[in-house]
Write an enzyme that holds these catalytic residues in place. Sequence first.
Site, short mmCIF file in Angstrom:
data_model
loop_
_atom_site.label_atom_id
_atom_site.label_comp_id
_atom_site.label_asym_id
_atom_site.label_seq_id
_atom_site.Cartn_x
_atom_site.Cartn_y
_atom_site.Cartn_z
N ASP A 1 0.84 -1.19 0.00
CA ASP A 1 0.00 0.00 0.00
C ASP A 1 0.87 1.24 0.00
O ASP A 1 1.90 1.29 0.70
CB ASP A 1 -0.91 0.02 1.23
N ARG B 1 -1.81 -1.07 -8.47
CA ARG B 1 -3.13 -0.53 -8.17
C ARG B 1 -3.08 0.97 -8.39
O ARG B 1 -2.25 1.67 -7.82
CB ARG B 1 -3.52 -0.83 -6.71
#
Length: 302
Positions: free
Chosen positions: A131, A179
């Site tokens: 992340d 992502r």
Amino acid sequence: MSITRNFFIALSKNQPLNSAAKKWGLKLGAGKMVAGTDIESMMQTVEQLNADGISATIDSLGEFVHTKEEATKAKEAILQTLQAIQSHDVHGHMSVKLTQIGLDVDPKFCLKNIQEIVAAAANYNTFVNLDMEDYDHLQQTLDILDVLLKDYENVGTVIQAYLYRSEKDLENLQHVRLRLVKGAYKESVEVSYQEKKEIDDNYLKLIKIHLQSPGYTSIATHDHHIIEQVKAFVQEKKISRDCFEFQMLYGFRSEMQKDLAKEGFSFTTYVPFGKDWYAYYMRRLAERPQNIILALQSMISK
């Protein structure tokens, strides 16, 4: 709305409130956005998503890590989650914040932790997504990713469209599973776009670039306008649906998630869980005014 956004982002950084929230359980409406406080309750959610044709990227929540002991505890929780993904035979993978496993404590210690996590995931044939956090941690995250990619293929990260440097970062990661998001932190005008249209335009630009690159593309947005433009683009360019997926957060636009899966698009839901839910939840409230209304409705209904 910038005042409201800044208020909730400030709350997300309040450590005393985060510590207190661990004792509350999933209150203040958080239960609609966080899939339980333990592995078993989270797995029930993932199994239901799988039944609807949806995969999951699982986040074992944890923030405000200041010691190696706290980081090690977080690492062990992530490893237990990876084991649960395997033992429950669900379709899903892990999302990991590097600060949770010691980035701010000792970068070399953090690297050792994430190497252990990615190695364990590789043994399970499971992907790990790093992340992306705020701008101060961006280069450190990319540097660690670069080290990991020398030995592992089952790891990728996140590119945030509101940062000026993101297109250049994307060029350097053409073969990596990424992502793509608009971005959820408050950053200065020196490093990021501030206006919604600028962010949206850059986001769509980055999506189109990576869709035409070798790396897999996860398009993480609740914006139906962006989704429709992506659909038109992949059809025009004859891009295989095996090359990309849509992603949304757990608790948001659930019917649209199911509809996209039914349409034959690969879909993954970001599923956070754990007792350390407070900071994640505050950032979600900062992103959209609708989230605040959802929280108030939940509190009133108690």
